[in-house]
Design an enzyme around this catalytic site. Sequence first.
Site, PDB file in Angstrom:
ATOM      1  N   HIS A 251      50.285  31.482 -40.998  1.00 53.66           N
ATOM      2  CA  HIS A 251      51.485  31.746 -42.106  1.00 53.66           C
ATOM      3  C   HIS A 251      52.179  30.418 -41.786  1.00 53.66           C
ATOM      4  CE1 HIS A 251      55.240  33.401 -43.768  1.00 53.66           C
ATOM      5  NE2 HIS A 251      54.389  34.360 -44.407  1.00 53.66           N
TER       6      HIS A 251
ATOM      7  N   ASP B 223      51.946  35.469 -33.291  1.00 49.07           N
ATOM      8  CA  ASP B 223      52.345  36.212 -34.570  1.00 49.07           C
ATOM      9  C   ASP B 223      52.015  37.619 -35.151  1.00 49.07           C
ATOM     10  OD1 ASP B 223      53.191  37.073 -37.168  1.00 49.07           O
ATOM     11  OD2 ASP B 223      52.723  35.003 -38.003  1.00 49.07           O
TER      12      ASP B 223
ATOM     13  N   GLN C  95      51.418  41.007 -39.092  1.00 47.60           N
ATOM     14  CA  GLN C  95      50.456  41.846 -39.838  1.00 47.60           C
ATOM     15  C   GLN C  95      49.921  42.932 -38.872  1.00 47.60           C
ATOM     16  OE1 GLN C  95      49.989  41.952 -43.004  1.00 47.60           O
ATOM     17  NE2 GLN C  95      51.285  40.396 -43.671  1.00 47.60           N
TER      18      GLN C  95
ATOM     19  N   LYS D 131      57.754  44.981 -42.599  1.00 43.31           N
ATOM     20  CA  LYS D 131      56.112  45.234 -42.902  1.00 43.31           C
ATOM     21  C   LYS D 131      55.558  46.434 -42.002  1.00 43.31           C
ATOM     22  CE  LYS D 131      55.176  40.380 -44.088  1.00 43.31           C
ATOM     23  NZ  LYS D 131      54.731  39.318 -43.764  1.00 43.31           N
TER      24      LYS D 131
ATOM     25  N   CYS E 145      51.621  31.972 -48.508  1.00 42.74           N
ATOM     26  CA  CYS E 145      52.533  31.197 -47.359  1.00 42.74           C
ATOM     27  C   CYS E 145      51.640  30.533 -46.430  1.00 42.74           C
ATOM     28  CB  CYS E 145      53.291  32.159 -46.576  1.00 42.74           C
ATOM     29  SG  CYS E 145      54.882  32.635 -47.676  1.00 42.74           S
TER      30      CYS E 145
HETATM   31  C1  PLP Z   1      55.072  38.162 -43.264  1.00 41.31           C
HETATM   32  C2  PLP Z   1      54.656  37.259 -42.238  1.00 41.31           C
HETATM   33  C3  PLP Z   1      55.235  36.495 -41.390  1.00 41.31           C
HETATM   34  C4  PLP Z   1      57.004  36.101 -41.933  1.00 41.31           C
HETATM   35  O1  PLP Z   1      57.573  37.311 -41.676  1.00 41.31           O
HETATM   36  P1  PLP Z   1      58.990  37.227 -42.238  1.00 41.31           P
HETATM   37  O2  PLP Z   1      59.322  38.816 -42.203  1.00 41.31           O
HETATM   38  O3  PLP Z   1      59.022  36.896 -43.593  1.00 41.31           O
HETATM   39  O4  PLP Z   1      59.944  36.706 -41.324  1.00 41.31           O
HETATM   40  C5  PLP Z   1      54.874  35.409 -40.643  1.00 41.31           C
HETATM   41  N1  PLP Z   1      53.534  35.580 -40.412  1.00 41.31           N
HETATM   42  C6  PLP Z   1      52.752  36.740 -40.892  1.00 41.31           C
HETATM   43  C7  PLP Z   1      51.463  36.568 -40.332  1.00 41.31           C
HETATM   44  C8  PLP Z   1      53.252  37.230 -42.040  1.00 41.31           C
HETATM   45  O5  PLP Z   1      52.296  38.273 -42.747  1.00 41.31           O
END
Ligand code: PLP
Length: 406
Positions: free
Chosen positions: A123, A200, A203, A226, A364
């Site tokens: 992302h 990260d 998800q 999320k 993104c």
């Molecule tokens: C949504 C997302 C982000 C960014 O998250 P924010 O809540 O916008 O800071 C980063 N990495 C992944 C894989 C995402 O799905």
Amino acid sequence: MSFDVNKVRADFPQLTQKIRGKQLVYLDSAATALKPWPVIERIGHFNSYEVANVHRGAHYLADQATNYFEQTREKVRKFINAKETAEIIFTKGTTESVNLVATSWARTNLRAGDEVLITEMEHHANIVPWQLVCEEAGAFLKVAPISDLGELKMDELEKLITEKTRIVAVTHASNHLGTINPIQKITELAHKQGALVFVDGAQMVAYRAVDVQALNADFYAFSGHKIFGPFGIGILYGKRELLEKMPPYQSGGSMISSVTFKLSTFNELPFKFEAGTPNIEAAIALGAALDYVGRFGFSELEKHESEILSYATESLSEIGQLTILGLAANKVPIVSFVIKGFHHSDIAQILDQEAIAVRAGHHCTQPLLRRLLVPGTVRASFSIFNTRADVDRLVTAVKKAKELLL
Ligand SMILES: *Cc1c(COP(=O)(O)O)cnc(C)c1O
């Protein structure tokens, strides 16, 4: 609690709505999750009866708010199985968590000639902050490639981790392809070369149980919104010995232990990284969101979601000229697709007319699109409240879009 999708649906008031006279089908949970009643009510209750600032209180309500705030920190610790609550830092979200590590860690650790390794499926939030700190330090940003199925090429990744690699920043699950990456294996390879691993988890956390100690991740980040929680709150986990050595990211109130005009000393973990008044209501409601997920248990959730994923994959595959991008063996329930000869935005627009909420575009992940050689995709992402009927509505609407756009 046994899993009953109809009962689950009743927890999400947003699903009772009609959009343009049609029952809403929400297939955009990868962008943000809907909020269940316990989370909505927790925010309302805090704002109605419990408002107070945290950590400096001299009255009942301030103590109470501090307790709830710190209880959430403990819930998060348990949720990802961190060793200590001091390793759980509240941020605004995944993006801020990446920026915190990239900035604070790089300031003291990244030198000219060093390498930072990311992957083709990251992302933007896990690309741009690393790009900026590499540029500043004169370090190199390397990119690990993926296969046509959307899986990391592990042999290539292994070769890309060298004695120059200082950190590997990798997503646990791709927000575009759904791919779940073998983090445990990656931390093993990285640690062998003395490199750290930043994960990260934006998800992943809503779909699978995460154990940061078993993964041996050095840093792990996710966003509240999320995982059925509110906006404006996120988590950064970091191993204590690393966080101890990192300088503050932002400065001001709360993060100090003493201040004179000459010199300030910093508070202990985790407060060193929490300057200013945090988003207290969101943090407390994130606790309610984790309790909500905890009611079911991930094995139940995974069973439901992988069934929906298989059904969606099969049903969509039967549509002519439709290609699904991302067919990894191990996936979270995200299906991104293109239809030859049709623009992703046009398809999404017709789905919207049918009250089906999807996302269309680059999600993104512009560098990933370049790798996939498509200008954008339509993404349907599923959650605990989605049903086979939702998939059927999607498939019917995609077929209709093809006819209308012809
Ligand atoms: C949504 C997302 C982000 C960014 O998250 P924010 O809540 O916008 O800071 C980063 N990495 C992944 C894989 C995402 O799905």
